[in-house]
Design an enzyme around this catalytic site. Structure first.
Site, short mmCIF file in Angstrom:
data_model
loop_
_atom_site.label_atom_id
_atom_site.label_comp_id
_atom_site.label_asym_id
_atom_site.label_seq_id
_atom_site.Cartn_x
_atom_site.Cartn_y
_atom_site.Cartn_z
N LYS A 38 26.98 38.17 52.71
CA LYS A 38 26.19 37.10 53.35
C LYS A 38 26.67 35.72 52.86
CE LYS A 38 22.80 37.67 49.71
NZ LYS A 38 21.70 38.57 49.31
N ARG A 136 9.39 39.33 48.11
CA ARG A 136 9.99 38.69 49.29
C ARG A 136 9.85 39.62 50.49
NH1 ARG A 136 15.58 36.44 46.65
NH2 ARG A 136 16.37 38.12 47.95
N TYR A 265 29.94 3.31 38.52
CA TYR A 265 28.69 2.67 38.94
C TYR A 265 27.76 2.42 37.76
CZ TYR A 265 29.69 3.71 43.85
OH TYR A 265 30.23 3.78 45.11
C1 LIG Z 1 22.04 39.44 48.29
C2 LIG Z 1 21.46 40.79 48.20
C3 LIG Z 1 22.02 41.76 47.37
C4 LIG Z 1 23.16 41.49 46.41
O1 LIG Z 1 22.62 40.97 45.22
P1 LIG Z 1 23.56 40.62 43.95
O2 LIG Z 1 22.58 40.31 42.88
O3 LIG Z 1 24.39 39.43 44.34
O4 LIG Z 1 24.37 41.81 43.68
C5 LIG Z 1 21.47 43.03 47.39
N1 LIG Z 1 20.42 43.32 48.19
C6 LIG Z 1 19.85 42.41 49.00
C7 LIG Z 1 18.69 42.79 49.83
C8 LIG Z 1 20.35 41.11 49.03
O5 LIG Z 1 19.77 40.21 49.83
#
Ligand SMILES: *Cc1c(COP(=O)(O)O)cnc(C)c1O
Length: 270
Positions: A38, A136, A265
């Site tokens: 992602k 979440r 600055y």
């Molecule tokens: C982003 C994400 C992961 C990966 O998490 P990391 O801590 O970067 O390994 C795994 N599961 C879900 C649902 C995520 O949104």
């Protein structure tokens, strides 16, 4: 030839590091790995990273939004893809048509997908997300089994997976993860008893993938560690992991100013 003729600052991505990091986790765990790509692969560039991860043995890609899934498909990647986030109602037909796996947590979503699914086609594939303590996305634990039952009764949809997400797997104190895993296991057990356990049960992010074999289940969702970064100072990635990203900049100018001169600055630096 370096980049310094054309750029004053740039990043270099070592794709072999991505490949090796994935291979390590794949071999360590013996279960499937979902490359979590992602947000443009955590800023590393989604297409090259996804290809490198698949080369290293990943079998799935995980994304946050449907646009990201479609981008992977448009580029010719044919691995299964799970959208981990919310898919707006207007995009559900695309997800169904493109056979993208969808995360669900409520009856209304599930009903909508079932109704949209044309009769006779391949069933839409759903992964039920259970909120065991992250706070979440996800259904409350007590609605997971009824929701799985509901999915099993509706036409045109298939429960392909069930998952949860750890809130504190990157800390030394494992009590929260222990609790989350226990809640999740209870649900999996109840599904199994009812003959409703889906083929893919998954829970582990990077931190859990490196420290919590009890949470491997059928698949790991590997993110930050795949890029060679530590989940946290308390839970460093193994020493063999290499960061994939290097940020380089040219030292553009070097000069000597008289003692006591102000710099920049507000002359904040003297
Ligand atoms: C982003 C994400 C992961 C990966 O998490 P990391 O801590 O970067 O390994 C795994 N599961 C879900 C649902 C995520 O949104």
């Amino acid at each position: 030839m370096g980049q310094e003729n054309n750029y004053s600052t740039w990043v270099e991505i070592d794709l072999s590091a991505i490949e090796d990091n994935v291979r390590y986790v794949r071999e360590l765990s013996g279960v499937q790995v979902m490359a979590t790509v992602k947000a443009n692969a955590y800023g590393h560039g989604v297409l090259p990273v996804a290809r490198a991860a698949l080369q290293g043995g990943a079998t799935w890609c995980g994304v946050a939004r449907i646009e990201e899934a479609l981008e992977l498909q448009d580029a010719g990647l044919d691995c299964p893809i799970l959208v981990l986030g919310y898919i707006p109602a207007g995009r559900l037909p695309d997800a169904i048509k493109q056979e993208i796996s969808m995360t669900v947590w409520g009856h209304e979503q599930v009903k909508m997908v079932s109704e949209l699914r044309e009769k006779g086609g391949i069933p839409a594939r759903l992964h039920l997300k259970v909120d065991t303590g992250m706070g979440r996305l996800g259904c409350p634990p007590e609605t997971a089994v009824p929701l799985a039952e509901y999915i099993s009764e509706l036409p045109g949809i298939l429960l392909e997976g069930i998952f949860t997400h750890f809130a504190r797997a990157d800390e030394l104190d494992s009590s929260t993860s222990d609790h989350q895993e226990e809640i999740f296991r209870t649900i999996i057990f109840e599904l199994q008893e009812r003959g409703l356990k889906p083929p893919l049960v998954h829970a582990a992010n990077s931190a859990a993938s490196l420290t919590r074999p009890s949470a491997y289940f059928d698949l790991l969702r590997l993110g930050i560690a795949m890029y060679g970064l530590h989940p946290s100072p308390e839970r460093p990635a193994p020493a063999s992991f290499r960061p994939a990203l290097t940020w380089k900049s040219l030292l553009s100018q070097v000069k000597v100013l008289p003692a006591g001169s102000g710099v920049s600055y507000g002359h904040e630096y003297i």
